[in-house]
Design an enzyme around this catalytic site. Sequence first.
Site, PDB file in Angstrom:
ATOM      1  CG  ASN A 128      -0.422  -0.221   2.496  1.00 51.43           C
ATOM      2  OD1 ASN A 128       0.595  -0.883   2.635  1.00 51.43           O
ATOM      3  ND2 ASN A 128      -1.030   0.358   3.501  1.00 51.43           N
ATOM      4  CD  GLU A 154      -6.318  -3.253   8.296  1.00 53.47           C
ATOM      5  OE1 GLU A 154      -5.866  -4.388   8.534  1.00 53.47           O
ATOM      6  OE2 GLU A 154      -5.606  -2.300   7.981  1.00 53.47           O
ATOM      7  CD  GLU A 203       5.879  -1.455  12.425  1.00 57.06           C
ATOM      8  OE1 GLU A 203       4.801  -0.859  12.502  1.00 57.06           O
ATOM      9  OE2 GLU A 203       6.827  -1.241  13.210  1.00 57.06           O
ATOM     10  CB  CYS A 262      -1.452   0.201   8.139  1.00 60.40           C
ATOM     11  SG  CYS A 262      -0.100   1.371   8.291  1.00 60.40           S
ATOM     12  N   GLY A 269       2.549  -6.090   7.151  1.00 58.94           N
ATOM     13  CA  GLY A 269       1.447  -6.721   6.431  1.00 58.94           C
ATOM     14  C   GLY A 269       0.305  -7.039   7.371  1.00 58.94           C
ATOM     15  CB  SER A 270      -2.638  -9.156   6.873  1.00 58.94           C
ATOM     16  OG  SER A 270      -1.995 -10.350   6.489  1.00 58.94           O
TER      17      SER A 270
END
Length: 453
Positions: free
Chosen positions: A112, A329, A207, A241, A185-186
């Site tokens: 992203n 999310e 993160e 995020c 990432g997720s």
Amino acid sequence: MYQIVMNQRQFFNTHTTKNLVFRLEQLKKLEQIIKANEQALYDVIYKDFKKSAFETFTSELALVYHDLKEACQHLKTWGSAKRVGTNFLNFPAKSYIIPEPLGVCLVIGAWNYPYQLTLAPVVAAIAAGNTVIIKPSELSKGTSALMAKLINENFDANYLKVIEGGVSETTELLNQKFDKIFFTGSTQVGKIVYQAAAKNLTPVTLELGGKSPAFITEDCHLKMAVKRLIWAKFLNAGQTCIAPDYILVHQSIAKEFLTLAKAEILKEQFSLKNDNYVQIINDRNVTRLKQLLDPKKIFFGGKIEVENRYIEPTLLQNVTFEDAVMQEEIFGPILPVIAYDTLKNAIDKVNSLAKPLSCYVFTNNQSYKKEILNAISFGGGAINDAVMHITNTKLPFGGVGSSGMGAYHGETGFKCFTHYKSVLDKPTWLELPLKYYPHTAFKLKWIKQFMKF
Ligand code: NAD
């Protein structure tokens, strides 16, 4: 993969990267490469998901440049051994802490903000004196290919190496032994990374994501709150995020908030014709976001053009925590608005969910501010603003609980790729006999005296 990691390990073991001048040269070289190729970096990211040069500079490259500048400025201080005090029992020794690089690091990036999320950890890892294998996200394929070209053509693979690929390549990488894994990432993939790292006791920084709330209390500066929130939410088409995932607004001003938010969106003109409005990264995410939209709850927006990967900035009203949009999310341009009755009830609800990466509080009431900051655990956030806290590299950036572990940017980034080696350094001209056999009451009395117990 095994060979690439082994080669980097061999290079690391030459101790070349421990030299501060070497590190500084590499940081400067990286900066020059980015600067010389800025236009190409803008072009490929625009092809990937229509991110404009303006947004790419302000939300990506500026952060990387900032981290580079700070690392170059402070490297000598950050990277030098520091004297600390010594306890009386060890007289006449010296004590110091030597920052040492961890070794061969793996940085796995997300799509992203592909430059910032991949290169900022690399800057920190270089500054700290490590070698790095970099795995950008395969979803932003243009930026991944360009980063691979720029790094692999300009740096020795034994020092920095980009390996492109998706799940299978990352899985293979995770089967290797690293000295540090930095993953963005997720939460779901974060768990896979953590498990793989645990096999070798490799330290990780994770993160991750989550649902970040924005509180709007009845006394806030509503116009300013709306302006800042709408910008923060629809930046990168909501694929941020730390974007405010949903709004918790006091019921007395919920309607007014929605009306002002709609006006602000119209003013900003997030239409297909607006070249500054980013696309959704791929068809899968367009479909996923579409399924989160309950047509009955759309207050504004809702238009979707699958072929253009376009989703209009959308406001949802009368949302409850049971709605589909509140189960994951969002990571897209959909903003659910939930009205609350008491602040305590709203806080309790947030606290019943996973710990968020960010939390935003729009209020003019000091006691509301204190109550929220005291009651909710979150990675980082802002009062009367959203997203902007990431631009202050003095603030460590990272999550807590499900939204991640560890933090970076600025000196915190350097620390996250560093081991602090503690050393007690004793001369040989004096040795007190107290600790040696035979143990006597007299010696114990003196030890207690020394230790002041
Ligand atoms: P993702 O977890 O799908 O992918 C991230 C990386 O993991 C990619 O490089 C990908 O190739 C790799 N990967 C994917 N599946 C894998 C698997 N099964 N095994 C091993 N590796 C795998 O995340 P994403 O879609 O790129 O990014 C979106 C998520 O990242 C959101 O949850 C967002 O909140 C979070 N995010 C967090 C931050 C942060 O700084 N905390 C920043 C950006 C994004």
